[in-house]
Structure formats: C-alpha cells, structure tokens
Design a protein around this motif. Structure first.
Motif, mmCIF file in Angstrom:
data_model
loop_
_atom_site.group_PDB
_atom_site.id
_atom_site.type_symbol
_atom_site.label_atom_id
_atom_site.label_comp_id
_atom_site.label_asym_id
_atom_site.label_seq_id
_atom_site.Cartn_x
_atom_site.Cartn_y
_atom_site.Cartn_z
ATOM 1 N N LYS A 159 0.882 -1.152 0.036
ATOM 2 C CA LYS A 159 -0.044 0.029 0.083
ATOM 3 C C LYS A 159 0.908 1.168 -0.071
ATOM 4 O O LYS A 159 0.793 2.264 0.865
ATOM 5 C CB LYS A 159 -0.927 -0.021 1.107
ATOM 6 N N LEU A 160 1.848 1.174 -0.882
ATOM 7 C CA LEU A 160 2.797 2.335 -1.078
ATOM 8 C C LEU A 160 1.975 3.668 -1.537
ATOM 9 O O LEU A 160 2.385 4.757 -1.012
ATOM 10 C CB LEU A 160 4.028 1.976 -1.832
ATOM 11 N N ALA A 161 1.182 3.289 -2.510
ATOM 12 C CA ALA A 161 0.378 4.635 -2.901
ATOM 13 C C ALA A 161 -0.468 5.291 -1.972
ATOM 14 O O ALA A 161 -0.407 6.662 -1.802
ATOM 15 C CB ALA A 161 -0.578 4.245 -3.932
ATOM 16 N N SER A 162 -1.018 4.542 -1.013
ATOM 17 C CA SER A 162 -1.882 5.219 0.091
ATOM 18 C C SER A 162 -0.894 5.839 1.275
ATOM 19 O O SER A 162 -1.126 7.030 1.672
ATOM 20 C CB SER A 162 -2.885 4.390 0.908
ATOM 21 N N LYS A 163 0.245 5.265 1.713
ATOM 22 C CA LYS A 163 1.253 5.905 2.401
ATOM 23 C C LYS A 163 1.911 7.213 1.771
ATOM 24 O O LYS A 163 1.809 8.222 2.486
ATOM 25 C CB LYS A 163 2.330 4.989 2.453
ATOM 26 N N LEU A 164 1.878 7.218 0.311
ATOM 27 C CA LEU A 164 2.527 8.231 -0.355
ATOM 28 C C LEU A 164 1.219 9.593 -0.152
ATOM 29 O O LEU A 164 1.602 10.795 -0.115
ATOM 30 C CB LEU A 164 2.996 8.118 -1.926
ATOM 31 N N GLU A 165 0.168 9.183 -0.361
ATOM 32 C CA GLU A 165 -0.987 10.081 -0.301
ATOM 33 C C GLU A 165 -0.871 10.800 1.210
ATOM 34 O O GLU A 165 -1.363 11.961 1.032
ATOM 35 C CB GLU A 165 -2.273 9.518 -0.706
ATOM 36 N N GLU A 166 -0.669 10.147 1.945
ATOM 37 C CA GLU A 166 -0.739 10.406 3.672
ATOM 38 C C GLU A 166 0.646 11.456 3.651
ATOM 39 O O GLU A 166 0.369 12.549 4.238
ATOM 40 C CB GLU A 166 -0.327 9.284 4.564
ATOM 41 N N VAL A 167 1.575 11.267 3.197
ATOM 42 C CA VAL A 167 2.809 12.239 3.122
ATOM 43 C C VAL A 167 2.546 13.381 2.533
ATOM 44 O O VAL A 167 2.613 14.429 2.997
ATOM 45 C CB VAL A 167 4.026 11.442 2.503
ATOM 46 N N ILE A 168 1.640 13.167 1.258
ATOM 47 C CA ILE A 168 1.508 14.672 0.278
ATOM 48 C C ILE A 168 0.429 15.432 1.302
ATOM 49 O O ILE A 168 0.616 16.642 1.220
ATOM 50 C CB ILE A 168 0.896 14.109 -1.006
ATOM 51 N N LYS A 169 -0.643 14.578 1.861
ATOM 52 C CA LYS A 169 -1.553 15.340 3.007
ATOM 53 C C LYS A 169 -0.738 16.119 3.810
ATOM 54 O O LYS A 169 -1.050 17.512 4.133
ATOM 55 C CB LYS A 169 -2.694 14.599 3.167
ATOM 56 N N LEU A 170 0.293 15.440 4.343
ATOM 57 C CA LEU A 170 1.070 15.836 5.558
ATOM 58 C C LEU A 170 1.663 17.182 5.017
ATOM 59 O O LEU A 170 1.765 18.325 5.731
ATOM 60 C CB LEU A 170 1.716 15.078 6.260
ATOM 61 N N MET A 171 2.505 16.901 3.942
ATOM 62 C CA MET A 171 3.250 18.045 3.368
ATOM 63 C C MET A 171 2.274 19.531 3.017
ATOM 64 O O MET A 171 2.839 20.539 3.313
ATOM 65 C CB MET A 171 3.902 17.830 2.208
ATOM 66 N N GLU A 172 1.110 19.139 2.510
ATOM 67 C CA GLU A 172 0.525 19.998 1.996
ATOM 68 C C GLU A 172 -0.098 20.714 3.123
ATOM 69 O O GLU A 172 -0.220 22.201 3.385
ATOM 70 C CB GLU A 172 -0.770 19.765 1.071
ATOM 71 N N GLU A 173 -0.402 20.294 4.255
ATOM 72 C CA GLU A 173 -0.916 20.970 5.510
ATOM 73 C C GLU A 173 0.213 21.526 6.201
ATOM 74 O O GLU A 173 0.173 22.665 6.760
ATOM 75 C CB GLU A 173 -1.330 19.879 6.369
ATOM 76 N N THR A 174 1.734 21.100 6.164
ATOM 77 C CA THR A 174 2.466 21.718 6.731
ATOM 78 C C THR A 174 3.010 22.940 5.987
ATOM 79 O O THR A 174 3.107 24.044 6.506
ATOM 80 C CB THR A 174 3.727 20.822 6.742
#
Length: 178
Positions: A159-174
């Motif tokens: 589930k690397l794609a979903s993990k990357l989506e979590e990272v993207i969401k975190l980066m955008e929030e940051t």
C-alpha cells in the motif's frame, strides 16, 4: 569591466549605468533576495515568500533610473516603499564607485575560501532537502506517481500509494500552516 568597455566604445553614462544596474542588481542579487533557498539550505515558509518578493521588487526598483508613477491604483508593495526609493537610488552611484576591480585569481581564491568556510560551518538540513525534493518531484507529478505505485504489484501489496498520499496530505498541511 563595464566601465572599461564603456570608455572604449564611447557609451553614454546613462547606458553604462543601466548596464551596471542590470548586471548587478537584477541578475545577481534580486533572485537571491526573492528566493534565498536558491543559495542557502533553508526552508522558506509560504508566508515569507511574498514578503521577500516585495523586498526584491524594492531592491530592483532602487537600481532603475526612471521613477515609476504611483497612484491610488498602484499595487500595495509599490505604495509601501514609494517614499524610500529616491533615497535608495542616491546610494547606488557611490556604491559602484567604491567597487574595486578583482582579478580572476582573487575571485576564485575568495570563492574557494567561502566554500571551505561553508563546508565547516553549515549543517545539512534534512527537512529542507526533503521539502525541496517534494516540491520538485512529488508536488509536480503526484497523480502519475500514485498511479504508477498502484500499478506495480510489489508497491500495491504494501500500500505504498496510500502511504504516499498520507505524506502528500501532511506536506500540504505543513506548507499551508508555515
């Protein structure tokens, strides 16, 4: 160098001054003022970017020879520093007079010294490097990367794609909270 070329070819003083202003201010310093992360390993928060851009515009305008007309429809950054620009312009001519010619040997010697000093004093910022990598690659190509990760069986199994989506969401929030 520009003074020497100007004398050799009989260039008018106004044109020579424009050469100096264009070469020095807008080509060397203005980009560094607007985006210090070009040269320095720093992470510039989103709210600082517009402030740095205003300072860059004031700096460049200080090097121009013609005054720009300001009225009530002018952008706020023009109105903010409009009264200070003439004072800054008066500092430009003495600045160029004080510049001393430098030989290639002196220039490269100084550059080597600065490089050695930075290597010993500066620390690598992992967070800044990750943020730059995110902006360069993930930010631009996120949908293609996610699609590719979903298509690759090994990446899909963990589930690397979903993990990357979590990272993207975190980066955008940051980046929006900084």
């Amino acid at each position: 160098m520009l003074d020497r070329l100007g004398k050799t070819y009989g260039v008018e003083q106004d044109v020579l001054q424009s050469w100096k202003n264009e070469c020095y201010a807008t080509r060397v310093w203005a980009p560094l003022i607007g985006k210090p992360d070009i040269l320095f390993d720093v992470s510039v928060p989103a709210y600082v970017g517009p402030c740095m851009d205003i300072l860059r515009q004031v700096f460049v305008e200080s090097f121009t020879q013609t005054a720009h007309k300001v009225n009530k429809e002018s952008p706020p950054q023009k109105l903010l520093f409009h009264k200070d620009i003439p004072r800054y312009r008066k500092l430009i001519d003495p600045f160029f007079i004080r510049l001393e010619p430098v030989t290639d040997k002196e220039f490269w010697s100084e550059m080597d010294e600065i490089s050695d000093k930075q290597k010993s004093e500066l620390r690598f910022s992992r967070q800044s490097a990750l943020h730059q990598l995110y902006n360069l690659y993930i930010g631009k190509y996120k949908s293609q990367i996610i699609n590719d990760l979903e298509d690759i069986e090994e990446a899909s199994n963990i589930k690397l794609a979903s993990k990357l989506e979590e990272v993207i969401k975190l980066m955008e929030e940051t980046s929006t909270t900084c």
